[in-house]
Design an enzyme around this catalytic site. Structure first.
Site, PDB file in Angstrom:
ATOM      1  N   TYR A 150       0.844  -1.203   0.000  1.00 21.18           N
ATOM      2  CA  TYR A 150       0.000   0.000   0.000  1.00 21.18           C
ATOM      3  C   TYR A 150       0.882   1.257   0.000  1.00 21.18           C
ATOM      4  O   TYR A 150       0.733   2.124  -0.862  1.00 21.18           O
ATOM      5  CB  TYR A 150      -0.893  -0.033   1.232  1.00 21.18           C
ATOM      6  N   ASP A 151       1.829   1.323   0.960  1.00 18.76           N
ATOM      7  CA  ASP A 151       2.639   2.539   1.124  1.00 18.76           C
ATOM      8  C   ASP A 151       3.455   2.827  -0.143  1.00 18.76           C
ATOM      9  O   ASP A 151       3.458   3.939  -0.660  1.00 18.76           O
ATOM     10  CB  ASP A 151       3.615   2.389   2.302  1.00 18.76           C
ATOM     11  N   PHE A 196     -13.892  -0.455  16.794  1.00 22.14           N
ATOM     12  CA  PHE A 196     -14.288  -0.099  18.166  1.00 22.14           C
ATOM     13  C   PHE A 196     -15.807   0.113  18.257  1.00 22.14           C
ATOM     14  O   PHE A 196     -16.453  -0.344  19.202  1.00 22.14           O
ATOM     15  CB  PHE A 196     -13.557   1.160  18.639  1.00 22.14           C
ATOM     16  N   THR A 215      -0.709   7.031  18.284  1.00 22.70           N
ATOM     17  CA  THR A 215      -1.699   8.077  18.016  1.00 22.70           C
ATOM     18  C   THR A 215      -2.125   8.091  16.542  1.00 22.70           C
ATOM     19  O   THR A 215      -1.382   7.673  15.666  1.00 22.70           O
ATOM     20  CB  THR A 215      -1.155   9.482  18.359  1.00 22.70           C
ATOM     21  N   ARG A 282       0.830   9.783  14.290  1.00 25.16           N
ATOM     22  CA  ARG A 282       0.477  10.354  12.989  1.00 25.16           C
ATOM     23  C   ARG A 282      -0.401  11.573  13.211  1.00 25.16           C
ATOM     24  O   ARG A 282      -1.426  11.504  13.877  1.00 25.16           O
ATOM     25  CB  ARG A 282      -0.245   9.320  12.135  1.00 25.16           C
TER      26      ARG A 282
HETATM   27  P1  NAD Z   1     -12.692   1.857   0.390  1.00 20.36           P
HETATM   28  O1  NAD Z   1     -12.031   0.515   0.430  1.00 20.36           O
HETATM   29  O2  NAD Z   1     -13.995   2.018   1.080  1.00 20.36           O
HETATM   30  O3  NAD Z   1     -12.865   2.361  -1.103  1.00 20.36           O
HETATM   31  C1  NAD Z   1     -12.003   2.007  -2.136  1.00 20.36           C
HETATM   32  C2  NAD Z   1     -12.854   1.700  -3.351  1.00 20.36           C
HETATM   33  O4  NAD Z   1     -11.983   1.333  -4.446  1.00 20.36           O
HETATM   34  C3  NAD Z   1     -13.804   0.525  -3.128  1.00 20.36           C
HETATM   35  O5  NAD Z   1     -15.096   0.857  -3.567  1.00 20.36           O
HETATM   36  C4  NAD Z   1     -13.198  -0.596  -3.963  1.00 20.36           C
HETATM   37  O6  NAD Z   1     -14.161  -1.530  -4.399  1.00 20.36           O
HETATM   38  C5  NAD Z   1     -12.542   0.175  -5.077  1.00 20.36           C
HETATM   39  N1  NAD Z   1     -11.439  -0.550  -5.725  1.00 20.36           N
HETATM   40  C6  NAD Z   1     -10.423  -1.229  -5.135  1.00 20.36           C
HETATM   41  N2  NAD Z   1      -9.617  -1.734  -6.074  1.00 20.36           N
HETATM   42  C7  NAD Z   1     -10.137  -1.363  -7.288  1.00 20.36           C
HETATM   43  C8  NAD Z   1      -9.762  -1.598  -8.619  1.00 20.36           C
HETATM   44  N3  NAD Z   1      -8.683  -2.334  -8.945  1.00 20.36           N
HETATM   45  N4  NAD Z   1     -10.536  -1.078  -9.605  1.00 20.36           N
HETATM   46  C9  NAD Z   1     -11.646  -0.357  -9.303  1.00 20.36           C
HETATM   47  N5  NAD Z   1     -12.055  -0.116  -8.061  1.00 20.36           N
HETATM   48  C10 NAD Z   1     -11.294  -0.610  -7.057  1.00 20.36           C
HETATM   49  O7  NAD Z   1     -11.621   2.885   0.972  1.00 20.36           O
HETATM   50  P2  NAD Z   1     -11.778   4.438   1.304  1.00 20.36           P
HETATM   51  O8  NAD Z   1     -11.504   4.585   2.736  1.00 20.36           O
HETATM   52  O9  NAD Z   1     -13.020   4.966   0.725  1.00 20.36           O
HETATM   53  O10 NAD Z   1     -10.528   5.025   0.513  1.00 20.36           O
HETATM   54  C11 NAD Z   1     -10.678   5.714  -0.727  1.00 20.36           C
HETATM   55  C12 NAD Z   1      -9.303   6.220  -1.177  1.00 20.36           C
HETATM   56  O11 NAD Z   1      -8.799   7.134  -0.206  1.00 20.36           O
HETATM   57  C13 NAD Z   1      -8.264   5.116  -1.353  1.00 20.36           C
HETATM   58  O12 NAD Z   1      -7.487   5.393  -2.477  1.00 20.36           O
HETATM   59  C14 NAD Z   1      -7.442   5.244  -0.101  1.00 20.36           C
HETATM   60  O13 NAD Z   1      -6.123   4.788  -0.312  1.00 20.36           O
HETATM   61  C15 NAD Z   1      -7.506   6.723   0.193  1.00 20.36           C
HETATM   62  N6  NAD Z   1      -7.307   6.994   1.622  1.00 20.36           N
HETATM   63  C16 NAD Z   1      -8.290   6.707   2.535  1.00 20.36           C
HETATM   64  C17 NAD Z   1      -8.051   6.934   3.881  1.00 20.36           C
HETATM   65  C18 NAD Z   1      -9.096   6.641   4.931  1.00 20.36           C
HETATM   66  O14 NAD Z   1      -8.820   6.828   6.125  1.00 20.36           O
HETATM   67  N7  NAD Z   1     -10.287   6.229   4.581  1.00 20.36           N
HETATM   68  C19 NAD Z   1      -6.811   7.440   4.300  1.00 20.36           C
HETATM   69  C20 NAD Z   1      -5.832   7.683   3.345  1.00 20.36           C
HETATM   70  C21 NAD Z   1      -6.098   7.475   2.009  1.00 20.36           C
HETATM   71  N1  UDP Z   2      -5.984  -0.615  16.123  1.00 16.24           N
HETATM   72  C1  UDP Z   2      -6.332  -1.131  17.381  1.00 16.24           C
HETATM   73  N2  UDP Z   2      -7.400  -1.969  17.454  1.00 16.24           N
HETATM   74  C2  UDP Z   2      -8.137  -2.316  16.376  1.00 16.24           C
HETATM   75  C3  UDP Z   2      -7.796  -1.788  15.093  1.00 16.24           C
HETATM   76  C4  UDP Z   2      -6.696  -0.951  15.018  1.00 16.24           C
HETATM   77  O1  UDP Z   2      -5.691  -0.847  18.393  1.00 16.24           O
HETATM   78  O2  UDP Z   2      -9.105  -3.084  16.539  1.00 16.24           O
HETATM   79  C5  UDP Z   2      -4.836   0.316  16.027  1.00 16.24           C
HETATM   80  C6  UDP Z   2      -3.819  -0.045  14.954  1.00 16.24           C
HETATM   81  O3  UDP Z   2      -2.838  -0.918  15.484  1.00 16.24           O
HETATM   82  C7  UDP Z   2      -3.247   1.328  14.633  1.00 16.24           C
HETATM   83  C8  UDP Z   2      -4.420   2.267  14.813  1.00 16.24           C
HETATM   84  O4  UDP Z   2      -5.362   1.567  15.627  1.00 16.24           O
HETATM   85  O5  UDP Z   2      -2.245   1.668  15.550  1.00 16.24           O
HETATM   86  C9  UDP Z   2      -5.087   2.696  13.527  1.00 16.24           C
HETATM   87  O6  UDP Z   2      -5.356   1.540  12.778  1.00 16.24           O
HETATM   88  P1  UDP Z   2      -6.146   1.565  11.393  1.00 16.24           P
HETATM   89  O7  UDP Z   2      -6.089   0.178  10.849  1.00 16.24           O
HETATM   90  O8  UDP Z   2      -7.467   2.185  11.600  1.00 16.24           O
HETATM   91  O9  UDP Z   2      -5.346   2.577  10.457  1.00 16.24           O
HETATM   92  P2  UDP Z   2      -3.795   2.820  10.120  1.00 16.24           P
HETATM   93  O10 UDP Z   2      -2.921   1.938  10.953  1.00 16.24           O
HETATM   94  O11 UDP Z   2      -3.691   2.503   8.668  1.00 16.24           O
HETATM   95  O12 UDP Z   2      -3.632   4.240  10.445  1.00 16.24           O
END
Ligand code: NAD
Ligand code: UDP
Length: 324
Positions: A150-151, A196, A215, A282
């Site tokens: 992902y990253d 949660f 955080t 973060r």
């Molecule tokens: P989500 O999983 O709910 O939405 C992602 C959508 O992309 C889904 O509808 C999934 O079906 C679709 N998808 C996945 N792979 C695909 C592919 N190969 N072709 C077409 N569609 C595909 O996630 P989200 O939380 O809504 O995230 C949306 C975007 O925002 C993502 O790119 C994610 O990386 C980015 N983002 C979200 C967060 C967050 O906290 N929600 C944080 C950082 C970045």
């Molecule tokens: N986390 C937790 N309990 C859970 C799910 C997540 O303590 O049931 C922690 C996880 O280890 C991370 C933070 O909550 O430190 C945020 O996790 P999340 O998966 O929501 O997002 P990301 O790590 O990608 O920021």
């Protein structure tokens, strides 16, 4: 409602997901036409079913790792699983979605000569050694760990966006999104807010990974969507990256307390191992978003949790009704 001559046809990839479906709603409210392309890997038809008969909304089942030939005026590229459970399920596909997806959507934007926005992530900072994170920080990312698909996929997508900009003069916008929450999060996506709330509603133990001192900063989805649209609406000189997130920072234990306070019930806290490469801190520095977009979040965590918990209550009632 906007005047017809400012109406645009807008492609939202990942539009059936959590963030994407709210973005579709907002763009339709603004009077635009929306084409939602999604392969429904983590998104659901339920997220967009209220738009089914909307005259300006169209859903297309499509995987962004394959080329797409459509005619649009703007592209928001959100397609990508976002929660660790989902993106680690098929890590190779996750990298393909970020990288091939970016190449395909950038190719489309180049052919159409249209603006394109990338949903990047705070994960490009990895386990950051600078706090809070500014956009100039290059990050501290493990290239071979379980989160790397992902990253590094998202980092490569950013590289592609900037190379298309430099090489082809494409109008790009890169938003670095920090943890976002709200209605339509997937109840089983393993993210901390959904876990949660779901656990508290079901009266099962709240799972704290590690000691819960790590955080995160939680942004309500409406604030995020407003930020994304503001970034898209900037002139072509603004490329980003721009952090979009809420600088209010909470430990995971504090989040658990807040959720329990609002849901009630008698869930206890249980400790589970900290997943590998889990960032300890973060928090976004949003100075750039404030200056360039005149944007900042307006919904504090305690307020945003109210509709989010209400959504999960409704979902739970549906699940219980289905189970008979
Ligand atoms: P989500 O999983 O709910 O939405 C992602 C959508 O992309 C889904 O509808 C999934 O079906 C679709 N998808 C996945 N792979 C695909 C592919 N190969 N072709 C077409 N569609 C595909 O996630 P989200 O939380 O809504 O995230 C949306 C975007 O925002 C993502 O790119 C994610 O990386 C980015 N983002 C979200 C967060 C967050 O906290 N929600 C944080 C950082 C970045
Ligand atoms: N986390 C937790 N309990 C859970 C799910 C997540 O303590 O049931 C922690 C996880 O280890 C991370 C933070 O909550 O430190 C945020 O996790 P999340 O998966 O929501 O997002 P990301 O790590 O990608 O920021």
């Amino acid at each position: 409602m906007r005047l017809y001559d400012s109406r645009k046809r807008i492609l939202v990839t990942g539009g059936a997901g959590f963030v994407g479906s709210h973005l579709c709603d907002r763009l339709l409210e603004q009077g635009h036409e929306v084409l939602c392309a999604d392969n429904l890997f983590t998104g659901t038809k339920r997220n967009i079913e209220h738009l089914h008969n909307h005259p300006r909304f169209e859903f297309m089942r499509h995987d962004v790792t394959f080329p797409l030939y459509v005619e649009v005026d703007q592209i928001y590229n959100l397609a990508c699983p976002a929660s660790p459970v989902h993106y680690q399920h098929d890590p190779v596909q996750t990298t393909k979605t970020s990288v091939h997806g970016a190449i395909n959507m950038l190719g489309l934007a180049k052919r159409l000569d249209c603006k394109i926005l990338q949903a990047s992530t705070s994960e490009v900072y990895g386990d950051p050694q600078q706090h809070p994170q500014t956009e100039d920080y290059w990050g501290h990312v493990n290239p071979i760990g379980v989160r790397s698909c992902y990253d590094e996929g998202k980092r490569c997508a950013e590289t592609l966006f900037f190379d298309y900009h430099r090489q082809n003069g494409l109008a790009i916008k890169v938003a670095r999104i920090f943890n976002t929450y709200g209605p339509r999060m997937h109840p089983k996506d393993g993210r901390v807010v959904s876990n949660f709330i779901w656990q508290a509603l079901n009266g099962t133990p709240i799972t704290i990974y590690g000691d819960g001192s790590q955080t995160r900063s939680f942004c309500f989805v409406d604030d995020l969507v407003r930020g994304l649209i503001s970034l898209m609406e900037t002139d072509d000189s603004v490329t980003g990256p721009v952090n979009i997130g809420n600088p209010g920072e909470f430990s995971i234990l504090e989040l658990a307390e807040k959720v329990l306070e609002q849901v009630g019930g008698d869930s206890n806290l249980v400790r589970e191992p900290l997943p590998s490469d889990d960032p300890m801190q973060r928090c976004p520095d949003i100075t750039r978003a404030r200056n360039l977009l005149n944007w900042e979040p307006t919904i504090p965590l305690a307020e945003g949790l109210i509709p989010t918990i209400a959504y999960f209550r409704e979902l739970l009632a549906e699940h219980q009704a289905m189970a008979g």
